[in-house]
Every structure is written in C-alpha cells, then in structure tokens.
Design a protein around this motif. Structure first.
Motif, PDB file in Angstrom:
ATOM      1  N   GLU A 140       0.834  -1.205   0.000  1.00  0.00           N
ATOM      2  CA  GLU A 140       0.000   0.000   0.000  1.00  0.00           C
ATOM      3  C   GLU A 140       0.866   1.252   0.000  1.00  0.00           C
ATOM      4  OE1 GLU A 140      -2.792  -0.102   3.165  1.00  0.00           O
ATOM      5  OE2 GLU A 140      -3.855  -1.868   2.401  1.00  0.00           O
ATOM      6  N   GLU A 141       1.998   1.210   0.709  1.00  0.00           N
ATOM      7  CA  GLU A 141       2.897   2.372   0.733  1.00  0.00           C
ATOM      8  C   GLU A 141       3.438   2.669  -0.662  1.00  0.00           C
ATOM      9  OE1 GLU A 141       3.406   0.362   4.817  1.00  0.00           O
ATOM     10  OE2 GLU A 141       3.025  -0.223   2.745  1.00  0.00           O
ATOM     11  N   GLN A 142       3.805   1.618  -1.398  1.00  0.00           N
ATOM     12  CA  GLN A 142       4.307   1.814  -2.763  1.00  0.00           C
ATOM     13  C   GLN A 142       3.213   2.338  -3.680  1.00  0.00           C
ATOM     14  OE1 GLN A 142       5.672  -2.189  -3.274  1.00  0.00           O
ATOM     15  NE2 GLN A 142       7.777  -1.730  -2.656  1.00  0.00           N
ATOM     16  N   ALA A 143       1.996   1.849  -3.502  1.00  0.00           N
ATOM     17  CA  ALA A 143       0.865   2.337  -4.315  1.00  0.00           C
ATOM     18  C   ALA A 143       0.615   3.818  -4.060  1.00  0.00           C
ATOM     19  CB  ALA A 143      -0.384   1.516  -4.018  1.00  0.00           C
ATOM     20  N   ARG A 144       0.692   4.229  -2.792  1.00  0.00           N
ATOM     21  CA  ARG A 144       0.495   5.647  -2.480  1.00  0.00           C
ATOM     22  C   ARG A 144       1.607   6.498  -3.065  1.00  0.00           C
ATOM     23  NH1 ARG A 144      -1.701   3.562   2.519  1.00  0.00           N
ATOM     24  NH2 ARG A 144       0.288   3.715   3.595  1.00  0.00           N
ATOM     25  N   LEU A 145       2.818   5.954  -3.071  1.00  0.00           N
ATOM     26  CA  LEU A 145       3.935   6.674  -3.685  1.00  0.00           C
ATOM     27  C   LEU A 145       3.669   6.877  -5.175  1.00  0.00           C
ATOM     28  CD1 LEU A 145       6.800   7.870  -3.547  1.00  0.00           C
ATOM     29  CD2 LEU A 145       7.696   5.547  -3.796  1.00  0.00           C
ATOM     30  N   LEU A 146       3.170   5.856  -5.840  1.00  0.00           N
ATOM     31  CA  LEU A 146       2.836   5.983  -7.261  1.00  0.00           C
ATOM     32  C   LEU A 146       1.732   7.008  -7.474  1.00  0.00           C
ATOM     33  CD1 LEU A 146       2.911   2.227  -8.354  1.00  0.00           C
ATOM     34  CD2 LEU A 146       4.316   4.052  -9.324  1.00  0.00           C
ATOM     35  N   SER A 147       0.744   7.014  -6.590  1.00  0.00           N
ATOM     36  CA  SER A 147      -0.407   7.905  -6.769  1.00  0.00           C
ATOM     37  C   SER A 147      -0.015   9.375  -6.688  1.00  0.00           C
ATOM     38  CB  SER A 147      -1.488   7.587  -5.736  1.00  0.00           C
ATOM     39  OG  SER A 147      -1.078   7.975  -4.434  1.00  0.00           O
ATOM     40  N   ARG A 148       1.129   9.670  -6.091  1.00  0.00           N
ATOM     41  CA  ARG A 148       1.595  11.054  -6.018  1.00  0.00           C
ATOM     42  C   ARG A 148       2.153  11.534  -7.353  1.00  0.00           C
ATOM     43  NH1 ARG A 148       6.092  11.503  -2.081  1.00  0.00           N
ATOM     44  NH2 ARG A 148       5.962  13.671  -2.703  1.00  0.00           N
ATOM     45  N   HIS A 149       2.445  10.593  -8.261  1.00  0.00           N
ATOM     46  CA  HIS A 149       3.125  10.959  -9.500  1.00  0.00           C
ATOM     47  C   HIS A 149       2.337  10.626 -10.764  1.00  0.00           C
ATOM     48  CE1 HIS A 149       6.960  11.930  -7.473  1.00  0.00           C
ATOM     49  NE2 HIS A 149       6.613  10.972  -6.643  1.00  0.00           N
ATOM     50  N   THR A 150       1.267   9.836 -10.648  1.00  0.00           N
ATOM     51  CA  THR A 150       0.525   9.465 -11.845  1.00  0.00           C
ATOM     52  C   THR A 150      -0.905   9.100 -11.484  1.00  0.00           C
ATOM     53  OG1 THR A 150       0.523   8.033 -13.805  1.00  0.00           O
ATOM     54  CG2 THR A 150       1.128   7.009 -11.710  1.00  0.00           C
ATOM     55  N   LYS A 151      -1.791   9.167 -12.493  1.00  0.00           N
ATOM     56  CA  LYS A 151      -3.176   8.757 -12.303  1.00  0.00           C
ATOM     57  C   LYS A 151      -3.450   7.398 -12.941  1.00  0.00           C
ATOM     58  CE  LYS A 151      -5.025  13.480 -12.052  1.00  0.00           C
ATOM     59  NZ  LYS A 151      -5.954  14.464 -12.670  1.00  0.00           N
ATOM     60  N   THR A 152      -2.480   6.902 -13.729  1.00  0.00           N
ATOM     61  CA  THR A 152      -2.669   5.630 -14.439  1.00  0.00           C
ATOM     62  C   THR A 152      -1.439   4.757 -14.281  1.00  0.00           C
ATOM     63  OG1 THR A 152      -4.061   6.723 -16.103  1.00  0.00           O
ATOM     64  CG2 THR A 152      -3.173   4.552 -16.662  1.00  0.00           C
ATOM     65  N   VAL A 153      -1.654   3.512 -13.916  1.00  0.00           N
ATOM     66  CA  VAL A 153      -0.571   2.534 -13.831  1.00  0.00           C
ATOM     67  C   VAL A 153      -0.918   1.349 -14.716  1.00  0.00           C
ATOM     68  CG1 VAL A 153       0.576   0.842 -12.343  1.00  0.00           C
ATOM     69  CG2 VAL A 153       0.235   3.176 -11.529  1.00  0.00           C
ATOM     70  N   ILE A 154       0.026   0.969 -15.548  1.00  0.00           N
ATOM     71  CA  ILE A 154      -0.131  -0.220 -16.400  1.00  0.00           C
ATOM     72  C   ILE A 154       0.716  -1.327 -15.795  1.00  0.00           C
ATOM     73  CG2 ILE A 154       0.159  -1.193 -18.695  1.00  0.00           C
ATOM     74  CD1 ILE A 154      -0.159   1.637 -19.819  1.00  0.00           C
ATOM     75  N   VAL A 155       0.062  -2.372 -15.339  1.00  0.00           N
ATOM     76  CA  VAL A 155       0.764  -3.491 -14.704  1.00  0.00           C
ATOM     77  C   VAL A 155       1.263  -4.426 -15.794  1.00  0.00           C
ATOM     78  CG1 VAL A 155       0.572  -5.422 -13.092  1.00  0.00           C
ATOM     79  CG2 VAL A 155      -0.686  -3.297 -12.658  1.00  0.00           C
ATOM     80  N   CYS A 156       2.578  -4.634 -15.848  1.00  0.00           N
ATOM     81  CA  CYS A 156       3.145  -5.535 -16.864  1.00  0.00           C
ATOM     82  C   CYS A 156       4.011  -6.585 -16.177  1.00  0.00           C
ATOM     83  CB  CYS A 156       3.911  -4.776 -17.931  1.00  0.00           C
ATOM     84  SG  CYS A 156       5.005  -3.471 -17.353  1.00  0.00           S
ATOM     85  N   TYR A 157       3.339  -7.416 -15.385  1.00  0.00           N
ATOM     86  CA  TYR A 157       4.025  -8.499 -14.688  1.00  0.00           C
ATOM     87  C   TYR A 157       4.277  -9.668 -15.633  1.00  0.00           C
ATOM     88  CZ  TYR A 157       3.355  -6.373 -10.060  1.00  0.00           C
ATOM     89  OH  TYR A 157       3.405  -5.557  -8.958  1.00  0.00           O
ATOM     90  N   ASP A 158       5.063 -10.625 -15.167  1.00  0.00           N
ATOM     91  CA  ASP A 158       5.388 -11.796 -15.974  1.00  0.00           C
ATOM     92  C   ASP A 158       4.122 -12.549 -16.374  1.00  0.00           C
ATOM     93  OD1 ASP A 158       7.932 -10.986 -15.486  1.00  0.00           O
ATOM     94  OD2 ASP A 158       8.544 -12.741 -14.321  1.00  0.00           O
ATOM     95  N   ALA A 159       4.223 -13.286 -17.486  1.00  0.00           N
ATOM     96  CA  ALA A 159       3.054 -13.970 -18.023  1.00  0.00           C
ATOM     97  C   ALA A 159       2.756 -15.291 -17.323  1.00  0.00           C
ATOM     98  CB  ALA A 159       3.252 -14.223 -19.516  1.00  0.00           C
TER      99      ALA A 159
END
Length: 586
Positions: A284-303
C-alpha cells in the motif's frame, strides 16, 4: 527523535490539512467539512472527513484519525521524524538538528556514506579484470554502456571479504558496514560480505541516495535474487526501484514491472516511467507513492501463473489509491525484457495501447479457469463474472460489460443481466446482514474500533470523551475542568493520558490541538481522540454539558472505588465464599 516543540508549533501553524489531504484524496465540501474516499481502506461511499477548523481528519469507516503529521505518516508510510521532515520540506522549513539524536544522525549519515562507497566499489569491479564474466552477462542481456552507467550497475566479487577490506581501508568500521546491510556477522562473530559473485543493482531513493542493493546470480543457482536487509535508511515497503528516474517522466502513465532487469530494459527502450517493487508483492505504501506521481498505472508483470496472481493482488491495492489500472498482456514472451528483445520497442508500445482495464482483465482471467464446452462450467463462469460486474458503480459500465460478457459466454444479454441483478441483490443482502450484526451488538459498537483499547466502563468513557471534545472546542474551560476532574478520575487510561497531556500543554502556554499532540500519542490513541472530537457541542450547551460529564465521571469513580473496597473486605469475601459453597452443596 525529540523535535523542538517550538518548531513543531510553527510547522503545524503553516500546515493546511485540507491542502495536504487534497494531494492524495479528491475532497468535496459539505457544510464546514470536506469528504472523500478513505485512502487507508477500500470503500465506495465517502466516509473520510477533514475538519479544517480543527485541523484533523477522521474516517468513519476504518477509524483512522489525526492531524497533518499523522496523515503523512500513514499516507507515505513514514515514522514521526521522517513525516516531520517531509512536511518541513514542503513548507521550506529546516528541521533543527538539535532536536534529533546525534547518535542516530551519525549512524544514518555513515550508512548512506558506506552505501555510496559500496556502489562505487561494485561499479569499479564490473569494469575491472574480475568483472569480465559479469560484464559479459550484461552484454548478453543487451544492456548498453550508457544504461550500465545510468543505473550504476556493478559486480560483487566472488570473495567473502573483498568489500569488507576495501571499506575498512576507507575508514568504515565493521559495525557501520553491518548497520548499512553490506556485511553479515556469523555465529562465530566473524564478518563477511553479504553479496558475493553477483551482478549488483543499486537501489536509489527519491533524494538520489543509494539506500540498498539487489544482487542477481549469473546462472541458475539459488537464491536468484538477494536484497539488502531493512536498515536505518532502507524500508522495502516504502521504495520502488527506479522511482528516482521515473519521477522525471513526461508520460501520462507509469509501468509497473516485476524485476530489476525488466525495468532497466524498459528504460533503455525509451519507457522511462517503469518501476518495480523490491522483492515483495506491491504494498500500500508503494501504491500511495505511485499515486503522487501518476493517475494511471499499467501493470506488466510476468506472463506466468505467479505473475498473473500478483497482478490480481496489485489491482485492488492500486485502485484503493484512486489510480486507474490497466493490465498488459505479453504474448509469446515470459516478461517485458524478453518481448522487447524479440519484438522491439514499437511492438511493446502497441501492446500498451491495447492494454486491458482491470475489469476486462478480471473477466478474461475468470474465463481462463473454466471449460466452455461444459455447460456447468459456463454457468460457474457467468456467476463469477456477474459478481465482478455487480461491483461497478456506473450503470453504463455494467451494461457494457454485461453485453460483452454475455456474448463471450454465448448467452443472451437479457439472461445474463438477470444474473448480474441477482449478484447485486446478494451484495446488498450481505451489507444488510453486516449492518444488522452491528446494530445487534450495541455494547460492542460502543467500544473503540481498535480492539487493543477496551472501555471497562462505557458510561464513564463516553463522558470522558465529551470532556475532551469540550476542551478542544474551548480551551478556556480548562481552568474549570481542573477543579472538578483530574486524569486519575478517568476510567480509560488512554483518555486519561490525553487529558493529562492537554493539561501540560495548557500549563506551558501552548495551544491544545491535535497537531500539538502528534508525536506524543500512539496511533491508536490518536484515532481514539479523533473519534471523540467528531461531535460538536453548541456554545450555549457547553456549560451544562461540562457539568453533566463531570458528574457522570465522579459518580462512576465512586462506584468503582466502592466495588474495589468491597472486593478487598475480608468479611465480605468470606460471606461470598460461603454462599458459593452453599450453592454447590445444594
């Protein structure tokens, strides 16, 4: 860390809690307060409130509350001193160093210095004679010299003491190197290098300081990756690999990958907004860090299966912060690095353009679990998909996904629409049952949300909360309160502690406020206080309320004292025992 009280007063005077919270939460004004979706738990109906006149926030859903510093502590995953530093930087203030422990500052500074020197050592080793194998490994991974330099990649020699010897020659003690996570002490008390015969990835924080390392083997030995332990300067839950570079991007989205090599390959291919979590699932801490810099995240994890399961978990964590989530499917490759090497950057960019939103991804993921040649399997899929669609707030979105999912499963939209309707009814029924359980347990509902705090005397505790609410509304009542009630009169130790601290603030001439108590109260105590301050008592009723509250507190104290005296009376205890024995005999 003790911080000068005058500095804290000045910082709190400059803080505007509405402005601070608005950077993380979309707020709407209702009356004198502001409301929005809580950033600390998943909800669809706004229960998170901000009161600018009191400089506090409180969530009616999860019970979190406090002032500006507490909000930053939770939103950024920081401890109290770091939250103070964070806010001080926002308001161009310098935290007085005299307020912190010189020993703690020294340990922190030496750890950062040691990590910086270690990064230089690993970099030099990569480009020296011992690093030939490691350099060849990076070249096989098609990393350019520029990329190696940009990310400060290095090599840890196949030795138990190469780094230890080099760092001690630079004046670092073994204790300092251990505190930085660079060496390990054995059971026999000897020290050795933590990283050996691995390519090294420096982990750099938002300020540009090296705070940790990730090390990878160059063959199939285990463990494949080895990360620095948590130290005084490194907390893996609060940092993202390459965030120091990604924060400068002009892209409208961030790419969230699984590993260091994926991120580095993406940056080299021109995708400069790529980041990765640090050896753990997204927090959750990492997600909040992302939310300070962008409104959209594209998850590209391994297949693979593990990567797709991690993507499912990441969706909920990211959406909780208000981020729009999209999922990237990588056909014909196990990860972004492999895809870019075989298909190229342009092909990967087209994948991004076709990335699914989280709802479509979840429906597709559900579809893959069932065999559509079997009717009962299709029914199970449709029920699961209906549950996903029923959670959507927008009726338009529900209708779009109802139609497309019905087509996917080979049923009519009308039939599937009934299934979605039934799923919505089930959700409402679950919510009603939960509400009824709460209504049927009024005594439990009267207790604080944090179960580590328990009111032994609910009647007295409610009056004690009322005393605090009055005090924060009108500090001038303190003189009258002190003549009739003391902290020792409180039945709740936590509420008594808060009242005592308020009295101390009053004696020192400081303002009695939530911000003034931050750093003195535990998080659970701050939540309790914020909850008590939810109720506003009109000015014309405050005097009567004070008299009523103090009367209840004194009456309940007398009852507790009488009960204690009775329990300690040996004659009474003997009579009670005789009655008990008589009952057994009968």
């Amino acid at each position: 860390m003790a911080i000068d009280e005058r500095f804290l007063d000045e910082l709190n005077a400059r803080c505007d809690i509405v402005d601070i919270v608005s950077r993380y939460v979309s707020l709407k004004k209702k009356g004198s307060n502001y409301f929005g979706l809580c950033p600390f738990h998943n909800e669809k109906t706004p229960s998170f409130s901000v009161a600018p006149d009191k400089q506090i926030f409180y969530c009616f859903g999860c019970g979190k509350g406090g002032g500006p510093i507490r909000f930053i502590m939770d939103a950024e995953g920081l401890d109290f001193p770091d939250a103070v530093r964070f806010l001080a930087k926002e308001y161009n203030m310098e935290v007085p160093e005299t307020g912190s422990s010189p020993q703690t500052r020294h340990v922190r500074e030496r750890a950062l210095e040691a990590l910086t020197e270690a990064a230089r050592f690993f970099y030099a080793q990569l480009h020296g004679p011992q690093g030939a194998q490691a350099l060849a490994y990076f070249q096989r991974r098609r990393l350019s010299k520029k990329t190696l330099n940009n990310f400060g990649l290095g090599y840890a020699p196949d030795s138990f003491h190469a780094l230890l010897d080099a760092m001690t020659q630079k004046g670092f003690t073994k204790e300092e190197l251990e505190a930085a996570g660079l060496i390990v002490r054995s059971d026999r008390g000897t020290y050795y290098d933590k990283f050996r015969n691995r390519v090294m990835f420096p982990i750099i924080d938002m300020r540009g300081d090296v705070i940790a390392f990730g090390g990878r083997v160059m063959d199939d030995s285990k463990p494949k990756y080895l990360n620095s332990p948590e130290t005084i300067v490194f907390n893996k839950r609060r940092n993202l690999f390459a965030m120091n570079r990604a924060k400068k991007t002009k892209s409208e989205y961030f790419l969230l990958a699984e590993g260091y090599m994926d991120v580095i390959a993406l940056h080299q291919a021109g995708f400069d907004s790529a980041v990765a979590s640090l050896g753990t699932s997204l927090t959750e801490e990492q997600a909040r860090l992302l939310s300070r810099h962008t409104k959209t995240v594209i998850v590209c994890y391994d297949a693979d299966t593990a990567g797709q399961s991690a993507a499912q978990r990441a969706i909920d964590i990211l959406k909780k912060t208000g981020i729009r989530v999209k999922i990237l499917k990588i056909p014909g490759a196990k990860d972004p690095d492999e895809f870019i090497k075989t298909k190229g950057a342009d092909a990967f960019r087209k994948l991004i353009e076709r990335s699914d939103n989280d709802v479509r991804y979840r429906i597709e993921a559900a579809k893959d679990k069932y065999d559509f040649t079997e009717d009962d399997q299709r029914i199970l899929f449709l029920r699961e998909a209906a549950g996903i669609i029923a959670l959507l707030d927008s009726e338009v979105e529900q209708d779009v996904y109802t139609t497309s999912t019905a087509k996917l499963a080979g049923v009519t939209p009308e039939a599937f629409r009934q299934e979605v309707k039934q799923a919505k009814i089930r959700l409402r029924s679950q919510a009603k049952r939960k509400m009824h359980r709460e209504v049927r347990a009024p005594a439990q509902a009267a207790q604080p949300r944090d179960r580590s705090i328990h009111f032994d005397n609910v009647r007295s505790a409610r009056a004690e909360e009322g005393i605090l609410s009055l005090l924060f509304a009108d500090t001038s009542l303190m003189e009258q309160m002190r003549r009739v009630v003391s902290p020792d009169d409180f039945s709740s130790p936590e509420l008594g502690k808060i009242y005592g601290l308020c009295s101390a603030l009053y004696n020192s001439g400081r303002t009695i406020s939530i911000p003034a108590l931050e750093g003195r109260l535990e998080p659970r105590e701050m939540d309790l206080l914020a909850s008590a301050l939810r109720v506003d008592i009109p000015i014309d009723r405050r005097q009567q309320a004070l008299e009523d509250y103090t009367q209840i507190i004194q009456e309940q104290k007398l009852m507790r004292t009488a009960q204690t005296d009775a329990e300690q009376d040996p004659l009474l205890q003997k009579a009670q025992m005789q009655r008990k024995n008589k009952g057994f005999a009968e």
